[in-house]
Scaffold this active site. Structure first.
Site, PDB file in Angstrom:
ATOM      1  N   LYS A 154       0.833  -1.203   0.000  1.00 18.83           N
ATOM      2  CA  LYS A 154       0.000   0.000   0.000  1.00 18.83           C
ATOM      3  C   LYS A 154       0.869   1.255   0.000  1.00 18.83           C
ATOM      4  O   LYS A 154       0.682   2.161  -0.825  1.00 18.83           O
ATOM      5  CB  LYS A 154      -0.933   0.015   1.209  1.00 18.83           C
ATOM      6  CG  LYS A 154      -1.874   1.213   1.233  1.00 18.83           C
ATOM      7  CD  LYS A 154      -2.688   1.259   2.519  1.00 18.83           C
ATOM      8  CE  LYS A 154      -1.854   1.811   3.660  1.00 18.83           C
ATOM      9  NZ  LYS A 154      -2.664   2.101   4.870  1.00 18.83           N
ATOM     10  N   ASP A 172      -6.467   0.744   0.785  1.00 22.05           N
ATOM     11  CA  ASP A 172      -6.567   1.043   2.216  1.00 22.05           C
ATOM     12  C   ASP A 172      -7.961   0.651   2.686  1.00 22.05           C
ATOM     13  O   ASP A 172      -8.728   0.008   1.954  1.00 22.05           O
ATOM     14  CB  ASP A 172      -6.255   2.517   2.485  1.00 22.05           C
ATOM     15  CG  ASP A 172      -7.303   3.464   1.932  1.00 22.05           C
ATOM     16  OD1 ASP A 172      -8.264   2.994   1.269  1.00 22.05           O
ATOM     17  OD2 ASP A 172      -7.179   4.682   2.175  1.00 22.05           O
TER      18      ASP A 172
END
Length: 282
Positions: A154, A172
């Protein structure tokens, strides 16, 4: 920073369309994959019109600053990170200087972001790795990025997409929640979500699609009380009705510039239609 566009443009320019178009009627056939892909790409196009100003909500001036800010953003808001990093970058502007930082002083500087001891260890580790293995420069490949202490996929995609222009999906909590709510995937593991959405949205759109989805999740499609009655893509959403459907009540749930409030960046882009966030302690 340029002339600010009134926040009213955001909340009034695009009223919600007829609700519930994405819901499957009782007895109808399940949505085909082709129909789902077309709907997903239409969601992307329509969110691009609503959030024409979508951007990373972390203040940064170079790849190192974005990397540090993204690591700090875990378990806190981008606003709190943005309020914290000015003093941090003034003290340690380069990986070499941050790698040599006194741990206690570093911890104190990043304390407002929470979990400051673990984050300090990550910052010291990744700064030392940048100094020792990459000549003090942030690498521009996924493989090298995820080799840094405290850096996962991420974080890597945030930096690669926004500092180097390399497309990536940033999965996320907001992103995962919304693509499941839109029934584009049933996966919960971030890497599996990333893989499935990568097969639906064109690669050239990955970074901006991530921004648009996160913007929508933070402003309208909240976890507990989604503002369904103020949502501009209800006609594409199979979960319409999970939240408040009354337009006036839903409007009160809108956040940041959509609700007429300051955003998360102290230094937003020139086309941001809301107001800059206040510095720490203001």
């Amino acid at each position: 920073m340029g002339e600010q566009v009134p926040a009213e443009r955001v909340t009034e320019a695009k009223p919600p369309r007829a609700a519930g178009g994405g819901k499957r009627k009782a007895g109808s056939k399940p949505e085909t994959r082709l129909a789902m892909v077309r709907r997903a790409r239409r969601i992307n196009r329509e969110l691009a019109e609503v959030y024409y100003y979508a951007h990373p909500e972390l203040d940064f001036e170079n790849p190192f600053q974005l990397l540090v800010a993204t690591v700090l953003s875990a378990q806190t808001t981008d606003l709190r990170v943005n309020q914290t990093t000015p003093a941090l970058f003034a003290a340690y502007p380069t990986p070499e200087e941050m790698a040599a930082a006194d741990p206690e002083r570093l911890e104190e500087l990043i304390r407002p972001t929470g979990f400051f001891r673990n984050k300090a260890r990550s910052l010291l580790g990744l700064s030392a790795a940048l100094r020792d293995r990459f000549g003090g420069e942030v690498p521009d490949s996924l493989e090298d990025m995820v080799s840094l202490p405290g850096v996962g996929r991420k974080t890597a995609h945030v930096v690669l997409g926004n500092a180097f222009g390399r497309p990536g999906l940033t999965v996320d909590t907001h992103f995962g929640r919304l693509v499941r709510r839109w029934r584009l995937t049933e996966q919960t593991d971030p890497e599996k979500v990333e893989a499935e959405i990568a097969g639906i949205i064109p690669k050239s759109e990955w970074t901006m699609f991530s921004h648009r989805v996160v913007f929508h999740g933070r402003r309208v499609c909240h976890s507990r009380k989604p503002a369904c009655g103020a949502c501009p893509i209800t006609h594409l959403c199979p979960s319409y009705g999970e939240g408040e459907t009354d337009p006036e009540k839903a409007k009160k749930l809108l956040k940041y510039e959509m609700g007429g409030l300051p955003g998360q960046r102290l230094k937003p882009p020139a086309d941001y239609p809301g107001q800059p966030a206040p510095p720490l302690g203001a």
